[in-house]
Design a protein around this motif. Structure first.
Motif, PDB file in Angstrom:
ATOM      1  N   ALA A   1      38.799 -39.916  62.021  1.00 19.14           N
ATOM      2  CA  ALA A   1      38.000 -39.621  61.273  1.00 19.14           C
ATOM      3  C   ALA A   1      37.055 -39.827  61.861  1.00 19.14           C
ATOM      4  CB  ALA A   1      38.414 -40.905  59.780  1.00 19.14           C
TER       5      ALA A   1
ATOM      6  N   MET B   1      35.053 -41.696  53.532  1.00 20.60           N
ATOM      7  CA  MET B   1      36.833 -41.270  53.614  1.00 20.60           C
ATOM      8  C   MET B   1      37.562 -41.940  52.825  1.00 20.60           C
ATOM      9  SD  MET B   1      35.928 -39.155  57.003  1.00 20.60           S
ATOM     10  CE  MET B   1      37.674 -38.429  56.661  1.00 20.60           C
TER      11      MET B   1
ATOM     12  N   THR C   1      38.093 -46.914  50.568  1.00 21.00           N
ATOM     13  CA  THR C   1      37.819 -45.833  52.061  1.00 21.00           C
ATOM     14  C   THR C   1      37.208 -47.046  52.789  1.00 21.00           C
ATOM     15  OG1 THR C   1      35.484 -46.832  51.314  1.00 21.00           O
ATOM     16  CG2 THR C   1      36.438 -44.516  50.880  1.00 21.00           C
TER      17      THR C   1
END
Length: 120
Positions: free
Chosen positions: A69, A95, A103
């Motif tokens: 990410a 995210m 998350t």
């Protein structure tokens, strides 16, 4: 005496060749410097795990979900701009991690490193 000297010189030369041929690590110290500044509660964990914040396994090519990410948000390989690193860290907080219903930010708030090793 010359034979011993030749053997020693050959050993030194061989060791030098091995060191030169070894793959060089592409360390990203700027990321490891910024992560604990961004998340001071995880400073000890980050220091202990070092590259394990974003990587898993023996190869540094193995990115965990958090490392993937972060890589996606940084936009360029080996980003050095601290502001862009900080922005990317903040952007991925919301995210989803590999932990169901959590998350990356949730894990950080719980005092856990956000990356999850897919092999576990």
């Amino acid at each position: 005496m010359n034979t011993l000297r030749n053997i020693l010189a050959g050993g030194v030369a061989l060791a030098a060749l091995v060191l030169l041929a070894a793959p060089q690590a592409e360390a990203r110290p700027q990321y490891m410097k910024q992560f604990p500044k961004q998340y001071p509660a995880l400073q000890a964990e980050a220091k202990m795990n070092k590259c394990g914040v974003c990587h898993y396994g023996k190869s540094k090519k193995n990115l965990d979900d958090y490392g993937s990410a972060l890589k996606g948000k940084l936009g360029k390989k080996n980003e050095k701009d601290v502001e862009k690193i900080t922005e990317a860290l903040e952007a991925i907080e919301s995210m989803d991690s590999s932990v169901e219903g959590k998350t990356f930010g949730d894990l950080i708030e719980e005092g856990k490193l956000p990356g999850t090793d897919p092999e576990e």
